[in-house]
Scaffold this active site. Structure first.
Site, short mmCIF file in Angstrom:
data_model
loop_
_atom_site.label_atom_id
_atom_site.label_comp_id
_atom_site.label_asym_id
_atom_site.label_seq_id
_atom_site.Cartn_x
_atom_site.Cartn_y
_atom_site.Cartn_z
N SER A 144 63.42 81.20 6.16
CA SER A 144 64.07 81.11 5.43
C SER A 144 65.48 81.26 6.17
O SER A 144 66.08 82.51 5.97
CB SER A 144 64.22 79.90 4.81
N TYR B 235 62.54 82.45 -4.90
CA TYR B 235 62.01 82.54 -2.78
C TYR B 235 63.02 82.59 -1.74
O TYR B 235 62.28 83.06 -0.83
CB TYR B 235 62.99 80.51 -3.01
N LYS C 209 61.25 84.45 0.89
CA LYS C 209 61.30 84.60 2.58
C LYS C 209 62.16 86.15 2.98
O LYS C 209 61.80 86.10 4.31
CB LYS C 209 62.54 83.22 2.38
N1 NAP Z 1 63.27 71.83 3.88
C1 NAP Z 1 64.02 72.77 4.09
O1 NAP Z 1 65.12 73.11 3.68
C2 NAP Z 1 63.92 74.84 4.78
C3 NAP Z 1 64.79 75.47 5.17
C4 NAP Z 1 63.91 76.51 4.83
C5 NAP Z 1 62.69 77.04 5.73
N2 NAP Z 1 62.09 76.38 5.28
C6 NAP Z 1 60.39 75.73 4.61
O2 NAP Z 1 60.21 75.70 6.05
C7 NAP Z 1 58.17 75.40 5.28
C8 NAP Z 1 57.76 74.20 5.12
O3 NAP Z 1 58.76 73.51 4.78
P1 NAP Z 1 59.27 71.81 4.19
O4 NAP Z 1 60.77 71.57 3.90
O5 NAP Z 1 58.12 71.55 5.27
O6 NAP Z 1 58.26 71.26 3.01
P2 NAP Z 1 57.59 70.27 2.44
O7 NAP Z 1 57.67 68.72 3.09
O8 NAP Z 1 57.65 69.86 0.57
O9 NAP Z 1 56.04 70.52 3.11
C9 NAP Z 1 55.24 70.97 2.56
C10 NAP Z 1 53.66 71.25 3.37
O10 NAP Z 1 53.42 72.53 2.85
C11 NAP Z 1 51.94 71.62 1.82
N3 NAP Z 1 52.53 72.75 0.67
C12 NAP Z 1 52.42 72.88 -0.36
N4 NAP Z 1 52.67 74.43 -1.28
C13 NAP Z 1 50.99 74.58 -0.70
C14 NAP Z 1 50.10 75.44 -0.42
N5 NAP Z 1 50.26 76.85 -1.72
N6 NAP Z 1 49.17 75.81 0.37
C15 NAP Z 1 48.91 74.89 1.41
N7 NAP Z 1 49.43 74.18 1.96
C16 NAP Z 1 50.63 74.20 0.61
C17 NAP Z 1 52.60 70.91 1.66
O11 NAP Z 1 51.40 69.57 1.05
P3 NAP Z 1 50.82 70.01 -0.27
O12 NAP Z 1 51.59 69.56 -1.08
O13 NAP Z 1 49.38 68.65 -0.29
O14 NAP Z 1 50.04 71.62 -0.28
C18 NAP Z 1 53.22 70.04 2.58
O15 NAP Z 1 52.53 69.62 3.38
C19 NAP Z 1 58.39 75.99 3.86
O16 NAP Z 1 58.04 77.53 4.59
C20 NAP Z 1 59.71 76.18 3.43
O17 NAP Z 1 60.43 77.66 2.91
C21 NAP Z 1 62.49 74.72 4.45
#
Ligand code: NAP
Length: 274
Positions: A146, A159, A163
């Site tokens: 992140s 968080y 990260k």
């Molecule tokens: N969105 C942003 O702005 C942003 C910014 C920086 C970094 N990121 C990073 O990008 C990555 C993906 O985030 P996202 O925004 O796409 O999140 P998201 O839309 O909430 O999707 C998260 C995915 O991970 C699964 N998940 C959550 N906890 C889990 C666990 N303990 N074990 C296995 N699967 C799990 C969820 O399904 P279930 O709930 O069914 O498990 C879902 O498929 C993360 O590493 C996050 O920190 C996101």
């Protein structure tokens, strides 16, 4: 080589692939020719995502389970080798943004749980992939970090610290696993997903105005960087982080005078607890 095309028959394991960035990464890797193992905790949502990619022509299987559950992590790696006979690419994408709030109030049990999901699981899955396939045949690991790993922000201390640890883990593993396995990370800025909904919903115009590239990110913006790092087009790249943040980190030089709207939202809003 310049394209992100997969090696013949290559297999990728993507955690947290039922929605958001993980699903976009899985879809993009499939388009590059990878066969897929996809994980997430909620089985119905995972099955729907697998079915959607299959309908688009992908060869994909789902392995429900949380990344912090060591038995389910092992099952996912085993599925890659039993179903497809190999495991070339590991994308450690699943994460949690809880616990939210000031570090002086943080519950340490929840802090440890966040580190287990966001940091330890990436190490564990890399160990499993290494032992199952990569130490003999090579491969690529991409960790989703992140932009919050590199600077501080309100209420996201747990968080961001996890990260930052993942960023360091990426570099350390890159050194330890070279030359056979490349290990890199992608650090997204604000992306339109469920995890960040509490930040962007209802504030897109204000957020876009505070970013040099004038919009919030889409999951596909991140997926394109991941497919490149996973492919032989990045064959001389390891231990690095690719920032996909719409210019967030350079906004001070972009002439903008508006306050950084992401921090305003982080101060004002709170995520739905998982
Ligand atoms: N969105 C942003 O702005 C942003 C910014 C920086 C970094 N990121 C990073 O990008 C990555 C993906 O985030 P996202 O925004 O796409 O999140 P998201 O839309 O909430 O999707 C998260 C995915 O991970 C699964 N998940 C959550 N906890 C889990 C666990 N303990 N074990 C296995 N699967 C799990 C969820 O399904 P279930 O709930 O069914 O498990 C879902 O498929 C993360 O590493 C996050 O920190 C996101």
């Amino acid at each position: 080589m310049t394209s992100a095309q997969a090696r013949e028959g290559a297999v990728a394991l993507v955690t947290g692939a039922s929605r958001g960035i993980g699903l976009a990464v899985a879809r993009a890797l499939a388009k590059c020719g990878h066969r897929l193992v996809m994980t997430a905790r909620e089985p119905d949502a995972l099955e729907a995502a697998v079915a959607a990619l299959r309908a688009e022509g992908a060869q994909a299987v789902g392995c429900p389970g949380g990344v912090a559950d060591s038995g389910r992590a092992r099952a996912a790696v085993d599925l890659a080798t039993s179903e497809f006979g190999r495991l070339d690419v590991l994308v450690n994408n699943a994460a949690t943004n809880a616990p939210y709030g000031a570090l002086m109030d943080v519950d340490l049990t929840r802090w440890r749980a966040a580190f287990t999901v966001n940091v330890e699981s990436a190490l564990h899955l890399t160990q499993l992939a290494w032992r199952a396939w990569m130490r003999e045949h090579g491969g690529a690991v991409v960790n989703i970090c992140s932009e919050g790993a590199s600077h501080v922000g309100p209420n996201v201390g747990a968080y961001g610290t996890s990260k930052a640890a993942l960023l360091h883990l990426t570099a350390q593993l890159a050194g330890e696993l070279a030359p056979l396995v490349r290990v890199n990370s992608v650090s997204p800025g604000l992306i339109r997903t469920e995890m960040a909904r509490f930040v962007w919903e209802g504030a897109e115009e204000q957020l876009a105005a505070s970013l040099p590239l004038a919009r919030i990110g889409e999951p596909e913006d991140v997926a394109r960087a991941v497919t490149w790092l996973a492919s032989d087009a990045a064959e001389w790249v390891t231990g690095t982080d690719v920032l996909v943040d719409g210019g967030t980190s350079v906004r001070a030089a972009a002439g903008g005078t508006a306050p950084y709207a992401v921090h305003e939202r982080l101060r004002a809003a709170a995520p739905r607890e998982p």
